[in-house]
Structures are given as C-alpha cells and as structure tokens.
Design a protein around this motif. Structure first.
Motif, mmCIF file in Angstrom:
data_model
loop_
_atom_site.group_PDB
_atom_site.id
_atom_site.type_symbol
_atom_site.label_atom_id
_atom_site.label_comp_id
_atom_site.label_asym_id
_atom_site.label_seq_id
_atom_site.Cartn_x
_atom_site.Cartn_y
_atom_site.Cartn_z
ATOM 1 N N ARG A 1 18.451 52.384 -58.023
ATOM 2 C CA ARG A 1 18.963 53.743 -57.875
ATOM 3 C C ARG A 1 18.462 54.649 -58.981
ATOM 4 N N ASP A 2 18.557 54.182 -60.228
ATOM 5 C CA ASP A 2 18.158 55.003 -61.358
ATOM 6 C C ASP A 2 16.674 55.334 -61.304
ATOM 7 N N ALA A 3 15.868 54.359 -60.878
ATOM 8 C CA ALA A 3 14.429 54.600 -60.794
ATOM 9 C C ALA A 3 14.092 55.601 -59.702
ATOM 10 N N ALA A 4 14.904 55.624 -58.635
ATOM 11 C CA ALA A 4 14.607 56.505 -57.507
ATOM 12 C C ALA A 4 15.082 57.935 -57.713
ATOM 13 N N LEU A 5 15.994 58.165 -58.653
ATOM 14 C CA LEU A 5 16.629 59.474 -58.756
ATOM 15 C C LEU A 5 15.640 60.593 -59.054
ATOM 16 N N VAL B 1 23.006 55.851 -52.429
ATOM 17 C CA VAL B 1 22.841 56.000 -53.877
ATOM 18 C C VAL B 1 24.190 55.911 -54.571
ATOM 19 N N VAL B 2 25.191 56.614 -54.043
ATOM 20 C CA VAL B 2 26.510 56.638 -54.680
ATOM 21 C C VAL B 2 27.194 55.278 -54.582
ATOM 22 N N GLN B 3 26.936 54.550 -53.506
ATOM 23 C CA GLN B 3 27.592 53.256 -53.304
ATOM 24 C C GLN B 3 26.923 52.128 -54.090
ATOM 25 N N PRO C 1 18.453 64.274 -54.392
ATOM 26 C CA PRO C 1 19.298 64.989 -53.432
ATOM 27 C C PRO C 1 20.741 65.015 -53.907
ATOM 28 N N ARG C 2 21.064 65.877 -54.877
ATOM 29 C CA ARG C 2 22.378 65.848 -55.490
ATOM 30 C C ARG C 2 23.075 67.190 -55.337
ATOM 31 N N LEU D 1 20.796 44.988 -60.086
ATOM 32 C CA LEU D 1 19.524 45.298 -59.437
ATOM 33 C C LEU D 1 19.623 46.587 -58.624
ATOM 34 N N ALA D 2 20.737 46.769 -57.905
ATOM 35 C CA ALA D 2 20.906 47.982 -57.111
ATOM 36 C C ALA D 2 20.975 49.219 -57.996
ATOM 37 N N LEU D 3 21.638 49.109 -59.155
ATOM 38 C CA LEU D 3 21.732 50.257 -60.055
ATOM 39 C C LEU D 3 20.378 50.585 -60.669
ATOM 40 N N ARG D 4 19.586 49.558 -60.997
ATOM 41 C CA ARG D 4 18.251 49.816 -61.523
ATOM 42 C C ARG D 4 17.386 50.524 -60.494
#
Length: 392
Positions: A367-371, A355-357, A376-377, A362-365
């Motif tokens: 990630r944001d949808a999965a958060l 997630v952090v990497q 797990p933060r 597309l990867a950021l979208r």
C-alpha cells in the motif's frame, strides 16, 4: 408549464430543484422529514463539484461560503510521511471545504418562486407507463409530473421500484464525522497542522481546518468492520483508545470532540449500480440522481460532487426541452452521459477501499509503495476525477 417532482430535499434534491426552476420548470420537492435540515458537519467541494454548482447557479455566491482546502499530505500513525504535502496542479476552481449548514442555506436561497417544498411526505409508490406521466405518492396522495427526479438517497424507494437489481450493501467500514467548533478547537503547537490524512492498518483519520469564516476543524475517522451499536459517548471513548498512539494532533482533536458532535455511520454502497439512470414514462419519465443512482464509500469524497454533476447535466439536457419526444430523448441522454462517469469514479473508490483495508506487514508495504503513484485520496487531486467540465 413543464412540471417536475424532486423526491428528497438533501443537497442533491435542492440543487436539482433550483437548477430546473431557473430553466422555467415548476418544481415540487417532496421531503420525508418534517423539515429541511443540514447535518451538522462539513463537505469537501472538489473542482468538479464547484464547477457543477457554478454551472447550475452562477449567482450562488459559492466562493463566499467555502474555505480553501490545503493538501496536508499522508502520514503513517507514527507521523512518518507517506506522501508529503505538495502544491495543487490543474486548472479551474480550487478544492474547498464548506459547512453543510452554509451550503444548505445557499441552495434553499436559490430555489426561487417556482419551487414548492412539501415536508412530511414519504414517497412509497411509483407508477410509470408507456402512455402516462410518471406518478409518485405516499399512500394517500398521488402527484404526477412530466419529470420525476429521485434524489432520495441510498435507500431510495423510487430506485427500488424501477431498478430493483441495485441493492444497498455494507462496504465493510464504519465511519465517524465531527466538527469541532472554533471556540473548542485545540491550540496547536509549532509545526503541527490541523489538516492532513493518516493511514493505519484498517484505520484512517482525516482532518480539515474550516477556515476563518466560522472556524473550527472537521474530521472523519474510518475503521474496517461493522458499525458500532454503543451510544455516542462510548463510541468516542473507543475512538480515543484506537487512535491514542497516533501522531499529534489526532489525540488532541478527539479530546476536544464531545459526544454531541459525533456522527457515526455505516459506510454503504450500491451493488450493482442501476442498469439505467433514466426511465421513460409517457411524455417524460423518471431519473435517478445522487446516492439514489450511485451511492459509494466516501473514500474519495466525491459523492456530493457527483450529485451536483448529475444536477448540472440534467439542467443542460432539459433546459429548453418540452414534454414529449424531446424530454424522453433527454432522459435517455442523461442516463448515457452519467453512467460511464459514475462507474469510473465508483471503480476508483473501490480501489481506495482496498488501500484503507490493508492489514499485515506485506499488504501495508505494498500500500505504501503504491500511494505515490495512485494518490486517490480525500486530501489529494486526481485529474481524471476532478477535471469534469459541465455540458453546455
């Protein structure tokens, strides 16, 4: 009297030594450094970590040194919410943040008369065998005991001797920590919160207010890539440049930080995890504990909490056990109990690394949808991680 040697006088070693001593063990702590000293930073104590500490030292006064941990939510660098703050769910002690100096003071105060600390003693030799008690030494002096506890960190010489397959490797991140003292903390404007988490493309920034006892603000910055070789002042300049366009008060926090506050570090982990956490030797044996057993990236903030879990579990299994078959069985039980638990948390931590990497649109979208589902933060609450209960 039952004897134990604890290798390492960090948080894990001090907690374990105190726990064993309160159960009647004669304990010697061997510390590589010339003194026992806390890093000038802070620590998040999740519910499981607080339960573990209260289990091994019910009179430790942990509530008196800890400040409540607010959920500041997760945002993008422009300030847009990815996960809005929400009230904590779940039973048990609330997550808290503590100055490491206060935590070390409490752990040292709880050691008691059955604990001896020997500083300037780097363990370089480990000997075990079917018919002999475990022995550790520094090349000049050898010390044997019924139980040896390796709490000597990710570069543990004890682990290298007993589980050489487990190697410390880089996680692909560099990290920086700092505590801004209260007198230097920035004055925040209306609507600005000192606590929260922000995720960018390969970058992360977490800040936590340290409460009213000592005050100040603790922050952690993470960036994908190798650790920086420059001196702290240059690294701080780089951090201010990297996070310059991020939402307030990140810029203000970095501006209030001085080079002497900064603690750069390479984020490392063990791959693979050791094949076992307990090794029989004669009437006793050796156990691995804390980062010596399961060092992982700091993304979930669970490293110290798992070490305290280790200490609580070891205390429970060995409290009424004598050297011989009973202690050997307890060492085996410790390994069997701790391995599934730590393996699960390490797996979650590695998912968080992805997630952090995340980089690229597309990867950021994704990630944001999965958060919202994953969550797990550091500034969040996950039941499967934090709802651990100490063994009886």
């Amino acid at each position: 009297m039952r004897t134990a040697v604890v290798v390492g006088a960090g948080m894990a070693g001090l907690a374990t030594a105190g726990a064993l001593a309160r159960s009647g063990w004669q304990v010697t702590i061997l510390e590589r450094g010339e003194r026992v000293a806390a890093p000038p930073t802070a620590l998040v104590l999740w519910s499981n970590g607080r339960r573990a500490l209260e289990s091994i030292d019910p009179d430790g006064g942990w509530a008196g040194i800890a400040s409540p941990l607010p959920d500041g939510g997760v945002r993008r660098p422009d300030g847009q919410w990815l996960v809005a703050p929400r009230a904590r769910a779940g039973a048990g002690p609330a997550p808290a943040v503590v100055h490491l100096e206060d935590l070390y003071d409490a752990l040292v105060a709880g050691l008691g008369d059955l604990v001896q600390i020997r500083t300037g003693f780097p363990v370089t030799t480990v000997r075990t065998g079917r018919r002999v008690r475990p022995v550790v030494g520094d090349g000049h002096t050898m010390i044997e005991a019924d139980l040896v506890v390796a709490a000597d960190g990710i570069d543990s010489p004890v682990r290298r001797a007993l589980a050489p397959e487990s190697v410390a490797v880089g996680s692909g991140f560099a990290a920086w920590q700092a505590v801004i003292p209260a007198y230097r903390a920035p004055k925040l404007g209306p609507g600005q919160a000192a606590g929260g988490e922000t995720l960018g493309a390969g970058y992360r920034f977490v800040s936590i207010p340290l409460g009213d006892r000592k005050g100040g603000i603790y922050w952690v910055a993470t960036a994908a890539g190798a650790p920086r070789p420059e001196p702290p002042a240059t690294q701080l300049t780089l951090l201010r440049r990297w996070f310059a366009e991020w939402h307030a008060p990140i810029g203000e926090l970095l501006a209030a930080t001085e080079p002497s506050d900064l603690m750069p570090q390479e984020v490392r982990e063990l791959r693979p995890l050791p094949r076992a956490y307990g090794f029989a030797s004669g009437p006793g044996g050796v156990v691995l504990l804390g980062d010596a057993a399961h060092a992982m990236p700091h993304h979930l903030g669970q490293g110290a909490c798992l070490a305290f879990e280790d200490a609580a579990t070891l205390r429970s299994l060995t409290a009424d056990t004598q050297p011989g078959p009973g202690l050997v069985a307890a060492i085996g039980a410790y390994s069997r109990m701790r391995q599934p638990r730590t393996t699960s948390v390490v797996r979650q931590t590695r998912r968080m690394s992805a997630v952090v990497q995340a980089r690229g649109r597309l990867a950021l979208r994704a990630r944001d949808a999965a958060l919202n589902h994953m969550r797990p933060r550091i500034l969040g609450y996950t039941h499967d991680t934090a709802d651990w209960i100490p063994p009886e």
